[in-house]
Design a protein around this motif. Structure first.
Motif, PDB file in Angstrom:
ATOM      1  N   GLY A 107      93.085  18.430 -20.710  1.00 56.76           N
ATOM      2  CA  GLY A 107      93.731  19.001 -19.536  1.00 56.76           C
ATOM      3  C   GLY A 107      93.600  20.508 -19.478  1.00 56.76           C
ATOM      4  O   GLY A 107      93.635  21.191 -20.509  1.00 56.76           O
ATOM      5  N   ALA A 112      98.299  20.088 -17.047  1.00 60.97           N
ATOM      6  CA  ALA A 112      99.453  19.796 -17.900  1.00 60.97           C
ATOM      7  C   ALA A 112     100.623  19.309 -17.045  1.00 60.97           C
ATOM      8  O   ALA A 112     101.336  18.367 -17.418  1.00 60.97           O
ATOM      9  N   GLN A 139      94.311  14.653 -27.860  1.00 58.85           N
ATOM     10  CA  GLN A 139      94.592  15.394 -26.630  1.00 58.85           C
ATOM     11  C   GLN A 139      94.187  16.851 -26.807  1.00 58.85           C
ATOM     12  O   GLN A 139      94.462  17.464 -27.839  1.00 58.85           O
ATOM     13  N   TRP A 141      94.345  20.603 -24.814  1.00 57.63           N
ATOM     14  CA  TRP A 141      94.980  21.342 -23.721  1.00 57.63           C
ATOM     15  C   TRP A 141      94.424  22.759 -23.693  1.00 57.63           C
ATOM     16  O   TRP A 141      94.527  23.501 -24.667  1.00 57.63           O
ATOM     17  N   ALA A 144      97.034  25.583 -20.759  1.00 62.34           N
ATOM     18  CA  ALA A 144      98.110  24.814 -20.124  1.00 62.34           C
ATOM     19  C   ALA A 144      99.141  25.753 -19.485  1.00 62.34           C
ATOM     20  O   ALA A 144      99.627  26.680 -20.123  1.00 62.34           O
ATOM     21  N   ILE A 206      94.816  22.812 -29.036  1.00 70.84           N
ATOM     22  CA  ILE A 206      95.260  23.727 -27.981  1.00 70.84           C
ATOM     23  C   ILE A 206      94.360  24.956 -27.960  1.00 70.84           C
ATOM     24  O   ILE A 206      94.122  25.580 -28.991  1.00 70.84           O
ATOM     25  N   ASN A 220     102.772  28.439 -24.414  1.00 72.51           N
ATOM     26  CA  ASN A 220     102.068  27.436 -25.214  1.00 72.51           C
ATOM     27  C   ASN A 220     102.631  27.355 -26.629  1.00 72.51           C
ATOM     28  O   ASN A 220     102.619  26.291 -27.256  1.00 72.51           O
TER      29      ASN A 220
END
Length: 286
Positions: A107, A112, A139, A141, A144, A206, A220
């Motif tokens: 994402g 997000a 996952q 991100w 985000a 992330i 974040n």
């Protein structure tokens, strides 16, 4: 970049693959089971296809298909008739096409928020949708953005080179969130809560930047702390200087290396891609 095919599922959802898809999609269900790993790519506002395809290409090389989901600014501002409809379509696709497994989430920015809307629906019927959560192996991100950054991120996305119009839209978004609390802001807040209390406990990668004013390091970090407290394994990459959703463009080799390392850590059995099969045939003939 390889020659990928694109199959439109809805106006907001398209399936990208390096295999030609001949399957028909009826009421969000593909009539031919797709027994492949799938990346659910929740793209940023106003994302151009050529930019999305560069990210998709990373996964196609690993034998994944990529389900790309987009949102328009209007759909973001009016979630009940906009983003929540997209979220329900995405959830229904994942619910009906169970042979797409395992799943990877990737994402960007407002993606997000959209995934938070998906999780609101999952939480409302865990018995029906837990199999989707169980299929998610990892996952990612990238930049985000939380609810607090909507008034900053939306104007930049819509008017990237016009500061006058950015400021005007920023003032409208601030007004919009105050004036339409019950049909907009309460849904943003609920989605943010769901994102911070993530139903998905799969390992997370992330990507952020110290200079990103939209997907900030601070917001974040709050997500990271919340997820780590729940036992989610976090891999963290913070670039010193790169723009919002621009980390891959500015640092392509480093970004790709980190992403590939994360994918390798998930131990997902890889399918050979069409390009790789063609190359193997050519080598066999030689």
């Amino acid at each position: 970049m390889r020659n990928l095919s694109s199959l439109e599922i809805t106006k907001n959802i398209s399936l990208l693959s390096d295999d030609k898809k001949t399957s028909k999609v009826i009421n969000l269900k593909m009539d031919v089971p797709q027994e492949k790993p799938l990346v659910v790519m929740l793209s940023w506002l106003m994302a151009k296809k050529k930019h999305v395809h560069k990210y998709a290409d990373i996964y196609l090389k690993h034998g994944f298909d990529v389900l790309n989901i987009s949102l328009s600014p209007w759909q973001l501002l009016w979630p009940v008739k906009g983003s929540q409809v997209v979220a329900k379509d995405l959830l229904k696709f994942l619910d009906l096409n169970t042979t797409y497994s395992p799943l990877i989430l990737h994402g960007f920015s407002v993606g997000a928020y959209l995934w938070g809307e998906v999780m609101v629906n999952i939480a409302a019927d865990r018995d029906r949708y837990d199999h989707i959560v169980d299929r998610i192996a990892g996952q990612i991100w990238d930049s985000a953005a939380d609810i607090t950054e909507i008034s900053v991120g939306l104007p930049v996305s819509v008017f990237p080179k016009n500061t006058v119009l950015q400021n005007a839209l920023k003032q409208y978004v601030i007004y919009h969130m105050k004036a339409f609390d019950k049909v907009a802001t309460v849904h943003y807040i609920r989605s943010s809560q769901m994102f911070h209390t993530n139903l998905v406990r799969a390992p997370a990668q992330i990507f952020i930047s110290k200079t990103d004013p939209i997907g900030t390091e601070e917001s974040n970090m709050r997500v990271r702390e919340s997820w780590e407290n729940m036992g989610i394994q976090i891999s963290w990459k913070c670039f010193d200087k790169s723009p919002h959703v621009g980390h891959f463009r500015i640092h392509p080799k480093e970004y790709t290396a980190v992403l590939n390392s994360f994918l390798a850590s998930l131990n997902i059995p890889q399918k050979t891609s069409r390009i790789e099969r063609q190359e193997e045939k050519i080598k066999a003939k030689l």
